[in-house]
Design a protein around this motif. Structure first.
Motif, PDB file in Angstrom:
ATOM      1  N   ASP A   1       1.159  -1.006  -0.012  1.00  0.00           N
ATOM      2  CA  ASP A   1      -0.077  -0.249   0.059  1.00  0.00           C
ATOM      3  C   ASP A   1       0.851   1.030  -0.102  1.00  0.00           C
ATOM      4  O   ASP A   1       0.595   2.455   1.336  1.00  0.00           O
ATOM      5  N   THR A   2       2.198   1.162  -0.810  1.00  0.00           N
ATOM      6  CA  THR A   2       2.763   2.406  -1.363  1.00  0.00           C
ATOM      7  C   THR A   2       1.527   3.609  -1.455  1.00  0.00           C
ATOM      8  O   THR A   2       0.595   3.549  -2.408  1.00  0.00           O
TER       9      THR A   2
ATOM     10  N   GLY B   1       6.765   0.689   3.840  1.00  0.00           N
ATOM     11  CA  GLY B   1       8.186  -0.249   2.786  1.00  0.00           C
ATOM     12  C   GLY B   1       7.049  -1.526   3.166  1.00  0.00           C
ATOM     13  O   GLY B   1       5.846  -1.719   4.057  1.00  0.00           O
TER      14      GLY B   1
ATOM     15  N   ARG C   1      16.648  -1.776   4.920  1.00  0.00           N
ATOM     16  CA  ARG C   1      15.709  -2.696   3.702  1.00  0.00           C
ATOM     17  C   ARG C   1      15.710  -1.313   2.914  1.00  0.00           C
ATOM     18  O   ARG C   1      14.090  -0.846   3.306  1.00  0.00           O
TER      19      ARG C   1
ATOM     20  N   ASP D   1      11.394  -0.036  -4.344  1.00  0.00           N
ATOM     21  CA  ASP D   1      11.619   1.143  -4.704  1.00  0.00           C
ATOM     22  C   ASP D   1      10.665   2.132  -5.155  1.00  0.00           C
ATOM     23  O   ASP D   1      11.396   3.110  -5.290  1.00  0.00           O
TER      24      ASP D   1
ATOM     25  N   THR E   1       3.255   0.353  -6.752  1.00  0.00           N
ATOM     26  CA  THR E   1       3.171   0.093  -5.295  1.00  0.00           C
ATOM     27  C   THR E   1       3.255  -1.034  -5.949  1.00  0.00           C
ATOM     28  O   THR E   1       2.720  -2.375  -7.101  1.00  0.00           O
ATOM     29  N   GLY E   2       3.711  -2.014  -4.910  1.00  0.00           N
ATOM     30  CA  GLY E   2       3.625  -3.532  -4.730  1.00  0.00           C
ATOM     31  C   GLY E   2       5.024  -4.021  -4.087  1.00  0.00           C
ATOM     32  O   GLY E   2       5.462  -3.478  -3.624  1.00  0.00           O
TER      33      GLY E   2
ATOM     34  N   GLY F   1       8.724  -4.383  -3.689  1.00  0.00           N
ATOM     35  CA  GLY F   1       9.914  -3.472  -4.730  1.00  0.00           C
ATOM     36  C   GLY F   1      10.860  -4.072  -4.902  1.00  0.00           C
ATOM     37  O   GLY F   1      11.293  -3.219  -6.460  1.00  0.00           O
TER      38      GLY F   1
HETATM   39  C1  SD4 Z   1       7.660  -1.417  -0.818  1.00  0.00           C
HETATM   40  N1  SD4 Z   1       6.558  -0.987  -2.632  1.00  0.00           N
HETATM   41  O1  SD4 Z   1       8.613  -0.785  -0.761  1.00  0.00           O
HETATM   42  C2  SD4 Z   1       7.257  -1.019  -1.820  1.00  0.00           C
HETATM   43  C3  SD4 Z   1       6.100  -1.719  -0.681  1.00  0.00           C
HETATM   44  C4  SD4 Z   1       4.364  -0.685  -1.191  1.00  0.00           C
HETATM   45  O2  SD4 Z   1       3.821  -0.709   1.232  1.00  0.00           O
HETATM   46  O3  SD4 Z   1       3.861  -0.911  -2.054  1.00  0.00           O
HETATM   47  N2  SD4 Z   1       4.059  -1.154   0.739  1.00  0.00           N
HETATM   48  O4  SD4 Z   1       8.764  -2.547  -1.714  1.00  0.00           O
END
Ligand code: SD4
Length: 300
Positions: free
Chosen positions: A149-150, A170, A178, A181, A201-202, A204
């Motif tokens: 959920d970014t 993240g 860590r 993306d 989002t997803g 990374g």
């Molecule tokens: C990541 N894309 O840190 C982000 C994760 C994400 O809620 O979308 N998180 O990989």
């Protein structure tokens, strides 16, 4: 013509705030920042800013970025602790010629010196979640990663200026240090006012493998609509990862071109996102089924 697009339903209020500004000749930099800040400050959202879930040691480490499509400036922070609005720190980092991307302690010293608001970002409910799940993750060897959920937003203002902004805590239970993306240009976001912008989002680790946001902007430059660019970039990366590695993590993207036309794609069952423009604010859902991407407005 103007517009903004943002990931997840949690951005709905922020998109309303942003559209108020854009309607009244506001600058797109202020609009995307207003949208993302609203999510960062809401303790009910467990994947961004205040209330975000912590890393394996129970510490909230945040990543954020800003890009200005006018001059391609980038500002970003990674693994930053104890600041309420990482997206605003990222925005201020765009202004200098050097040192635009700061990580960890260096980012915190910079933010402190610039007078950004410091506060503990671990809420009681995020701490409880961490406490309850760490044993389970360890004992049952569960993958700590669940859901993604970014928050990120991209848009264009009445003067044709474009910008994008991302912010995230993240992955839950990520390793200390860590970085995903979200602060990486080209992977978590990209924007060029002559063409359009995209953000993601997803997972990374997998999004980075395709530099997907740069790829979406590149596809729009070659003549694809925002929607087709999102679909092609997402399916290509999903298929490539599946073929080479046996699986692909979650990949969801939104994009808007310089004319305010938008697109989105995902390799999940359902990915809600929010669009604001002259027609108002609406939540739209993208989904992935049998190798195809579909989108439709959310029924209330
Ligand atoms: C990541 N894309 O840190 C982000 C994760 C994400 O809620 O979308 N998180 O990989």
């Amino acid at each position: 013509m103007w517009g903004i697009i943002a990931t997840w339903k949690m951005a709905e209020k922020g998109v309303h705030l942003a559209t108020n500004g854009l309607e009244n000749n506001g600058n797109i930099l202020d609009a995307v920042e207003a949208c993302v800040k609203d999510v960062e400050e809401n303790p009910d959202f467990s994947s961004v800013g205040y209330g975000g879930l912590p890393n394996e040691h129970g510490v909230v480490e945040l990543d954020a970025a800003f890009m200005n499509g006018e001059d391609l400036s980038v500002g970003a922070v990674a693994s930053v602790k104890d600041f309420l609005n990482p997206c605003s720190i990222a925005r201020s980092l765009m202004d200098s010629q050097f040192n635009n991307f700061l990580a960890g302690a260096g980012a915190e010293v910079y933010a402190q010196n610039k007078g950004f608001k410091r506060q503990n970002m671990l809420t009681e409910s995020a701490r409880k979640h961490w406490q309850e799940h760490k044993k389970k993750i360890h004992d049952e060897r569960l993958s700590p990663y669940a859901g993604h959920d970014t928050v990120c937003a991209a848009g264009v203002d009445k003067k044709g200026r474009m910008a994008t902004c991302t912010s995230t805590s993240g992955l839950f239970y990520k390793a200390q240090g860590r970085v995903g993306d979200s602060p990486i240009p080209g992977a978590g976001y990209y924007v060029d006012s002559d063409i359009g912008g995209a953000c993601a989002t997803g997972l990374g680790e997998d999004i980075m493998k395709g530099c997907i946001c740069y790829e979406i902007v590149r596809l729009m430059k070659s003549g694809l609509s925002a929607q087709l660019a999102c679909e092609k970039a997402t399916l290509d990366l999903h298929n490539s990862l599946t073929r080479r590695r046996g699986k692909a993590g979650d990949i969801s993207v939104v994009a808007m071109n310089h004319k305010g036309e938008y697109g989105a794609a995902t390799n999940r069952n359902s990915f809600p996102f929010v669009v604001g423009n002259e027609q108002g604010v609406k939540v739209v859902i993208a989904g992935y089924k049998n190798g195809r991407i579909i989108t439709g407005e959310q029924d209330d």
